[in-house]
Design an enzyme around this catalytic site. Sequence first.
Site, PDB file in Angstrom:
ATOM      1  N   ASP A   1      -4.162   0.436  -9.722  1.00  6.79           N
ATOM      2  CA  ASP A   1      -5.589   0.132  -9.891  1.00  6.79           C
ATOM      3  C   ASP A   1      -5.929  -0.157 -11.352  1.00  6.79           C
ATOM      4  O   ASP A   1      -6.681  -1.074 -11.662  1.00  6.79           O
ATOM      5  CB  ASP A   1      -6.446   1.300  -9.387  1.00  6.79           C
ATOM      6  CG  ASP A   1      -6.113   1.694  -7.958  1.00  6.79           C
ATOM      7  OD1 ASP A   1      -5.496   0.887  -7.250  1.00  6.79           O
ATOM      8  OD2 ASP A   1      -6.461   2.823  -7.565  1.00  6.79           O
TER       9      ASP A   1
ATOM     10  N   GLU B   1       0.846  -1.210   0.000  1.00 12.57           N
ATOM     11  CA  GLU B   1       0.000   0.000   0.000  1.00 12.57           C
ATOM     12  C   GLU B   1       0.870   1.245   0.000  1.00 12.57           C
ATOM     13  O   GLU B   1       1.858   1.325   0.741  1.00 12.57           O
ATOM     14  CB  GLU B   1      -0.897  -0.033   1.243  1.00 12.57           C
ATOM     15  CG  GLU B   1      -2.276   0.462   0.996  1.00 12.57           C
ATOM     16  CD  GLU B   1      -3.048  -0.392  -0.010  1.00 12.57           C
ATOM     17  OE1 GLU B   1      -3.072  -0.020  -1.203  1.00 12.57           O
ATOM     18  OE2 GLU B   1      -3.612  -1.421   0.388  1.00 12.57           O
ATOM     19  N   HIS B   2       0.482   2.196  -0.843  1.00 12.45           N
ATOM     20  CA  HIS B   2       1.232   3.448  -1.003  1.00 12.45           C
ATOM     21  C   HIS B   2       2.668   3.175  -1.454  1.00 12.45           C
ATOM     22  O   HIS B   2       3.592   3.914  -1.117  1.00 12.45           O
ATOM     23  CB  HIS B   2       1.180   4.291   0.285  1.00 12.45           C
ATOM     24  CG  HIS B   2      -0.180   4.873   0.528  1.00 12.45           C
ATOM     25  ND1 HIS B   2      -0.617   6.034  -0.064  1.00 12.45           N
ATOM     26  CD2 HIS B   2      -1.231   4.401   1.255  1.00 12.45           C
ATOM     27  CE1 HIS B   2      -1.873   6.279   0.319  1.00 12.45           C
ATOM     28  NE2 HIS B   2      -2.266   5.296   1.111  1.00 12.45           N
TER      29      HIS B   2
HETATM   30  C1  GLA Z   1      -5.159   4.562  -4.439  1.00  7.78           C
HETATM   31  C2  GLA Z   1      -4.380   4.877  -5.712  1.00  7.78           C
HETATM   32  C3  GLA Z   1      -3.366   3.766  -6.008  1.00  7.78           C
HETATM   33  C4  GLA Z   1      -2.491   3.486  -4.780  1.00  7.78           C
HETATM   34  C5  GLA Z   1      -3.351   3.286  -3.539  1.00  7.78           C
HETATM   35  C6  GLA Z   1      -2.537   3.168  -2.267  1.00  7.78           C
HETATM   36  O1  GLA Z   1      -5.935   3.418  -4.634  1.00  7.78           O
HETATM   37  O2  GLA Z   1      -5.268   4.989  -6.803  1.00  7.78           O
HETATM   38  O3  GLA Z   1      -2.588   4.151  -7.122  1.00  7.78           O
HETATM   39  O4  GLA Z   1      -1.542   4.503  -4.597  1.00  7.78           O
HETATM   40  O5  GLA Z   1      -4.265   4.371  -3.357  1.00  7.78           O
HETATM   41  O6  GLA Z   1      -1.784   1.996  -2.293  1.00  7.78           O
END
Ligand code: GLA
Length: 391
Positions: free
Chosen positions: A175, A36-37
């Site tokens: 995503d 994540e992130h």
């Molecule tokens: C959102 C963003 C992704 C990613 C996540 C965190 O979903 O669209 O690109 O950065 O946050 O992991």
Amino acid sequence: MGEITQHDLPAAFRRRFEAEPSLMVRAPGRVNLIGEHTDYNQGFVLPLAINRAVWIAARARADGQVALISENFGNRSAFSLASIQQATGAEAWSNYVRGAAHALQAQGHRLCGMDALVWGDVPVGSGLSSSAALLVASTLAFSALAELDLSPLDIALRAQQAEVEFVGVNVGVMDQMISALGQAGHALLIDCHSLAHRPVPVPNGVAVVIADSMKRRGLVDSKYNERRAECEEGARRLGVQSLRDVTIAALEAKRASLPELIWRRCRHVVGENARVLACVEALRAGRLDEVGALLVQSHESLRDDYEVSCRELDVMVEAALRQEGIIGARMTGAGFGGCTVNLVREERAGRFVDGLREAYRAQTGLTPSIYVCRATDGAQAINLSLSGQPT
Ligand code: GLA
């Protein structure tokens, strides 16, 4: 509007446009198992495409106009490919479709206009990437109608470009890539630097359970951009292009040269990258206890070092960890509300869902939506026969 499903979409299209659709596209939402992130730090992620998706039924138009109807929002929007403007207010959802056309045209592709009916069952605003699914579905619809020869990766990259340049949210690539490239029964390990990706099977006997805290994500865009800026500052101070290039040992060695807050942000990202790779190994080897421990560490790091969790997400994770059959749980997506992801022993999944719902409701007064989900294939375009049914 009414209650419809994707199976009713061709008939609904006929009613709305008084014409046959020639194409259906489907692009799934996603849940991220771990990582994540990390995507905008050029790191590793491990999402899977879920069995909830955005669907578009469409047909080509020769006049360069795009006419859209959203079954979910119950309204229309229209624009010309020759001059694509931002929509506002109730039509703002159409910016994802507009952005997709804009990004494709910016790459020099010639598009044709379309009539399109849009419907989806990815909950909006709960962190399961309904917007990425709409972007990918729109990009694929334009591409299929104009017979462009684009790979799933091209589709994902144009969809991401649309979100960054047209919609104006500076997201990473996770995503859109998982929506375009997902594989049934698998998560996808993505290297967000090289964009190399490989499927990782979801182990037999393991259910992926998504729990929506029902806490809608406030301020997520501004906090998201703030975190991105903090990571960039960390990389600059560490003298690297991105935090992807830093090891835990190298980070420890430079601790004194970083402000405390930046140090913690960097520690999350560097640690999370290592956790993704360890998790892939553990999943492949069937070491589920280790997988579970990594998920929990990820949550703690997001809560304490990266500071993107919130009380509801913490309560949901803690409640999940008290249920029988739990392997591991963490917040998923950008944070500040939205969903948790839980890996659960399949034979316990039913009781897990009931137990978690009750425990969460008792502590927060909120009734969560909880889905046992399936890892599905990424986006597809389906040509329709004259009957308007998928062939
Ligand atoms: C959102 C963003 C992704 C990613 C996540 C965190 O979903 O669209 O690109 O950065 O946050 O992991």
